[in-house]
Design an enzyme around this catalytic site. Structure first.
Site, PDB file in Angstrom:
ATOM      1  N   GLU A   1      -5.223  -2.774  12.856  1.00  0.00           N
ATOM      2  CA  GLU A   1      -4.888  -3.766  11.686  1.00  0.00           C
ATOM      3  C   GLU A   1      -5.922  -4.750  11.445  1.00  0.00           C
ATOM      4  OE1 GLU A   1      -3.090  -2.022   9.772  1.00  0.00           O
ATOM      5  OE2 GLU A   1      -2.057  -0.867  11.197  1.00  0.00           O
TER       6      GLU A   1
ATOM      7  N   GLU B   1       0.595  -1.143   0.117  1.00  0.00           N
ATOM      8  CA  GLU B   1       0.041  -0.153   0.101  1.00  0.00           C
ATOM      9  C   GLU B   1       1.101   1.279  -0.041  1.00  0.00           C
ATOM     10  OE1 GLU B   1      -2.881   0.220   3.308  1.00  0.00           O
ATOM     11  OE2 GLU B   1      -3.814   1.991   2.263  1.00  0.00           O
TER      12      GLU B   1
ATOM     13  N   ASN C   1      -2.278  -6.364   5.503  1.00  0.00           N
ATOM     14  CA  ASN C   1      -2.325  -7.418   4.450  1.00  0.00           C
ATOM     15  C   ASN C   1      -3.308  -8.804   4.925  1.00  0.00           C
ATOM     16  OD1 ASN C   1      -0.044  -5.997   3.276  1.00  0.00           O
ATOM     17  ND2 ASN C   1       1.062  -6.924   5.002  1.00  0.00           N
TER      18      ASN C   1
HETATM   19  N1  B3K Z   1      -2.973   0.808   5.625  1.00  0.00           N
HETATM   20  C1  B3K Z   1      -1.620   1.039   6.285  1.00  0.00           C
HETATM   21  C2  B3K Z   1      -0.855   2.227   5.669  1.00  0.00           C
HETATM   22  C3  B3K Z   1      -0.132   2.480   4.537  1.00  0.00           C
HETATM   23  C4  B3K Z   1       0.801   3.498   4.421  1.00  0.00           C
HETATM   24  C5  B3K Z   1       1.180   3.553   3.078  1.00  0.00           C
HETATM   25  N2  B3K Z   1       1.987   4.746   2.655  1.00  0.00           N
HETATM   26  C6  B3K Z   1      -1.538   0.795   7.793  1.00  0.00           C
HETATM   27  C7  B3K Z   1      -2.851   1.316   8.358  1.00  0.00           C
HETATM   28  O1  B3K Z   1      -3.296   2.323   8.101  1.00  0.00           O
HETATM   29  O2  B3K Z   1      -3.453   0.683   9.066  1.00  0.00           O
HETATM   30 ZN    ZN Z   2      -5.357   1.875   8.914  1.00  0.00          ZN
END
Ligand code: B3K
Ligand code: ZN
Length: 875
Positions: free
Chosen positions: A303, A126, A270
């Protein structure tokens, strides 16, 4: 010089993809020199009646082979440039495309795509990192089924992980082995993950409420095997909470978390295989502070919650990022509120919002939670998208109630499970589930900036009514927001008066006023006496509310408000008034004298036996220089520093005995991770900081004693940060001792760097310069770089020293990072975003550095976007 045509991408230009990728079968052959990635995709055109070229994204890839429906393509059948693979003519029905590319993860210092950390392989995709692994339609609305085979040397990389379930494995004759993973859930490429290395597993299990057993695995470098239990417990707690609060169960048979040392941010959700910054996994009482423990629980929960809000329902395009991030931050905040203390958590969250997000709103990078355009998407993982985004979600809950919010969430999942959707879809689910018109609510998504509301109160003694007139300040071209404002009225004994609106018969202690117009007046009836209003309780909306108050009134609210958030808030406002008045005196060369009313208000808090310890500790903490500076038209760097130091020292002196009493009363509580023990540590460490302001032999001895005798990192670090500000030999002794004790533990060593970068003594800059040369400093490791430099840049008085040397150093670092790791470079350069808020001399110094940076010949998109906006904007 700027990079080749850095193009902005606009939200209004969204188009559905011309092709969908139904499945991708990946094969990785990991090798020390060159890693081969073989991919086989089934691609389906969206419409079958026209031929459009297939344009796949790919960066830093060397294409070795390309086959369409099994036929090798000739070089004139396709084009490759730096960022694309284009095949002008492809079949109008589903077809297969096979590619083989070479990549070099060991040379990847940007830490996006596939890279190496401590000798292990890991990925970060991401927002747009998957294109650095293989050619793909690297956008979140293309959701594919993945199978992944990893082949690697068995000795070096005994553990091979990817998303989903491990379906096959085997050994090869040359010392290599392989594992095949299959993820049954279609997912966007940004959720792909691969890990290969020598890792230890700390395992556990979780039984879902429907009785399914899920295997939980925390993977860490072997030496960290004893620092995983809290992470595992946190995961189980989060899983249970999501079932109970939102009815959401986990969907795979295994959930893995891998801790890595080199990571650009906190963690990554992920599917089934989270990759985490080790900082948010590893802890033990002697190595991690209470805040570390809380952050670990919160990030693990965050997460995990993404599995539904982000993975099962994902974003249609990156402009919708807050759809998953704002919502998931709100969910993790609510979780922490329930696991710890709601009031403490709310105060902490509002502090972050007001210091960082309100500042972003005042800067050239200001944007709505759903941005309209970007040059580099990674620049939009911001406090606005995340934290203001979470506030906007909280507004739904405030307006619809907890049950109404749950109904909206249920409908959202019912409608959109398995889809890539938009913020409008979320708002529609909330509105439809509650039969409520939320069209005005869209302003929270498309208008940047912090709404400002001016409030006036009038008591009518004859009618026994109290009226509040609320008026929104609406900037040109913007429209009124829909703002819930929680209000209480306090009687003269400090109790909440029953509230009855002129239009209602039932009464309550806190009432939500829904402000939708530019101006509205509400009248409460049967109010027996002139009340003191408590406004915007628990910070019911992310706004600035102006209501003029006398100091007596603030002291009264600070002592009595039944809403703990507003009690804290009144104390902060009182401190702010006191500091700004002292600043005026300082600027007029008048002697400084602390208002006894404020000093007494602080004393009352110190002596309050009812107040919960953690809240008390927060109430005894003054607003930061950064926050105070934000309230000024031009930041008074030296003045704020001097005056704030004066207030702290004066409070230390005025209440010396009480600080000491508090310190002693809380010092001997044995270590535990319970809220009550944490509260004791918070209180005693606030007391220690005040005491050490006096810099006497006695106060230094207290800190030294705590430093050498503590059995936990909270106390040790706190004592060290007191000692670094003392002027005798104790400082060097403690720093050396800490270093020797912890030099093998990178996360603790980060603290050693940070504590020194935070010192308020005038030689801090020189120390930072020296620390950059330290053998343990490493700019390539984001945690280490942040621990010294990002921390130092928040040390307002020291970073903004008048000679501009710290600016020059920061720019040097930004230029080095620009090549090594553009994402981190861009974060570091953002400290200059606020340059126009300073005095002309500092403005000129910062502008010089910004100009120097923008003239750099190979500027990354990341840095270019921030610096060009900073130089061009008017605010
Ligand atoms: N979704 C990821 C963050 C990704 C950052 C990319 N530069 C972590 C989070 O917000 O849970
Ligand atoms: Zn997040």
């Amino acid at each position: 010089m700027h990079p080749e045509n850095p193009q902005a991408i606009y939200r209004k230009d969204y188009h559905q993809p011309d092709f969908f990728i139904e499945s991708i079968d990946l094969h990785f052959s990991l090798d020390e020199d060159v890693t081969l990635v073989h991919s086989q995709m089934v691609i389906r055109p969206r419409t079958t009646n026209q031929t459009v070229p297939l344009v796949l994204q790919g960066e830093s890839l060397v294409l070795k082979n390309l086959k369409l429906n099994g036929q090798v393509l000739n070089t004139h059948d396709y084009q490759v440039d730096k960022i694309h693979l284009t095949i002008p003519t492809v079949p109008t029905q589903s077809f297969t495309l096979e590619t083989i590319v070479e990549i070099k993860p060991q040379e990847n210092t940007a830490l996006t795509g596939l890279y190496k950390s401590s000798g292990n392989y890991c990925t970060q995709c991401e927002a747009e990192g998957f294109r650095r692994i293989t050619y793909f339609l690297d956008r979140p609305d293309v959701m594919a089924r993945y199978t992944t085979t990893i082949v690697a040397d068995k000795n070096r990389y005994p553990v091979l992980l990817s998303n989903g379930n491990r379906v096959e494995y085997g050994e090869l004759t040359d010392g290599r082995h392989w594992v095949k993973w299959a993820d049954p859930f279609p997912k966007p490429s940004y959720l792909f993950a691969l890990v290969a290395g020598n890792l230890h597993c700390h395992g556990g299990k979780f039984v879902t409420r429907s009785g399914r057993e899920v295997r939980l695995e925390i993977w860490v470098e072997p030496q960290n095997h004893d620092q995983c239990e809290h992470a595992l417990q946190s995961l189980a707690k989060a899983m249970r909470w999501d079932e109970e609060r939102f009815g959401l169960e986990y969907d795979l048979d295994i959930y893995m978390i891998v801790a890595v040392s080199d990571f650009n941010m906190g963690a990554m959700e992920n599917k089934g295989l989270n990759v985490f910054n080790a900082k948010f996994v590893l802890c033990r009482p002697d190595t991690a502070t209470d805040d570390d423990y809380e952050n670990i629980e919160a990030v693990i929960a965050h997460e995990y919650f993404h599995n539904w809000t982000g993975n099962r329902v994902t974003c249609r395009d990156w402009f919708q990022l807050t759809l998953k991030e704002g919502l998931t931050v709100f969910r993790d905040q609510s979780f922490t509120e329930e696991m710890t203390s709601a009031a403490v958590k709310r105060i902490q969250d509002v502090r972050i919002l007001r210091t960082s997000q309100f500042a972003e709103d005042q800067s050239p990078m200001a944007h709505p939670i759903r941005p309209e355009s970007y040059i580099e998407m990674n620049n939009f993982y911001t406090v606005t998208v995340y934290n203001k985004g979470a506030e906007v979600i909280r507004l739904y809950q405030t307006l619809l109630g907890k049950d109404g919010f749950r109904r909206g969430m249920d409908l959202y999942f019912q409608r959109h499970d398995g889809q890539a959707v938009t913020c409008d879809d979320f708002r529609a689910a909330m509105a439809d589930a509650n039969k409520m018109d939320l069209s005005q609510f869209e302003r929270w998504y498309d208008q940047a900036g912090t709404p400002v509301v001016d409030v006036l109160g009038t008591y009518n003694a004859l009618e026994k009514t109290y009226s509040l007139t609320l008026r929104q300040q609406i900037p040109a071209n913007l429209q009124a927001w829909h703002i819930p404002i929680a209000v209480g009225l306090l009687g003269k004994n400090g109790q909440d008066l029953p509230l009855q609106l002129a239009t209602e018969t039932n009464s309550n202690r806190t009432c939500i006023i829904e402000l939708r117009e530019v101006e509205q007046t509400v009248t409460f009836v049967n109010i027996p006496e002139a009340p003191i209003p408590s406004l915007l309780r628990h910070f019911s909306a992310p706004i600035k509310l102006n209501f003029s108050r006398q100091r007596e009134e603030l002291a009264f609210l600070m002592a009595h408000d039944s809403d703990p958030f507003n009690r804290w808030e009144a104390g902060q406002q009182l401190a702010q008034q006191v500091i700004f008045d002292l600043l005026a005196d300082w600027q007029a060369d008048k002697p400084l004298q602390l208002d006894p009313l404020f000093s007494n208000a602080v004393l009352k808090i110190l002596q309050d036996t009812q107040l919960e310890g953690s809240i008390k500790a927060l109430m005894l903490t003054l607003p930061t220089e950064g926050f105070l500076g934000q309230q000024q038209a031009e930041v008074a760097v030296e003045g704020l520093f001097t005056v704030r130091q004066f207030v702290l020292q004066q409070l230390a002196q005025d209440h010396y005995t009480q600080w000491l009493t508090i310190y002693k009363a809380n010092h001997h509580t044995p270590y535990s991770n319970e809220a009550s023990a944490i509260a004791c540590r918070r209180l005693k460490n606030v007391a220690l900081h005040y005491l050490c302001r006096l810099d006497t032999a006695e106060t230094t001895a207290l800190a030294e004693q705590q430093f050498t005798q503590s059995d936990n990192m909270t106390d040790q670090q706190s004592a060290l940060s007191c000692l670094v500000n003392t002027t005798g030999t104790a400082k060097t002794i403690a720093l050396t001792r800490f270093y020797t004790q912890w030099k093998e533990n990178p996360l603790v060593l980060d603290k050693w760097f940070s504590v020194q970068a935070m010192s308020y003594l005038p030689d801090t800059f020189e120390n930072v310069q020296a620390l950059l040369q330290h053998s343990d400093f490493n700019l390539k490791n984001p945690n280490r770089a942040r621990s010294l430099l990002a921390v130092f840049s928040q040390n307002q008085a020291q970073f903004h020293r008048a000679d501009g040397l710290a600016y020059q150093l920061q720019a040097d670092i930004v230029l080095q990072l620009n090549t090594l790791n553009p994402q981190i470079a861009s974060r570091f350069v953002s400290v200059f975003n606020h340059w126009r808020r300073f005095d002309p001399a500092r403005q000129a110094l910062m502008q010089t550095q910004l100009t120097r940076i923008i003239q750099h010949p190979d500027l990354s998109k990341d840095v270019y976007e921030v610096v060009s906006k900073s130089l061009n904007a008017q605010n």
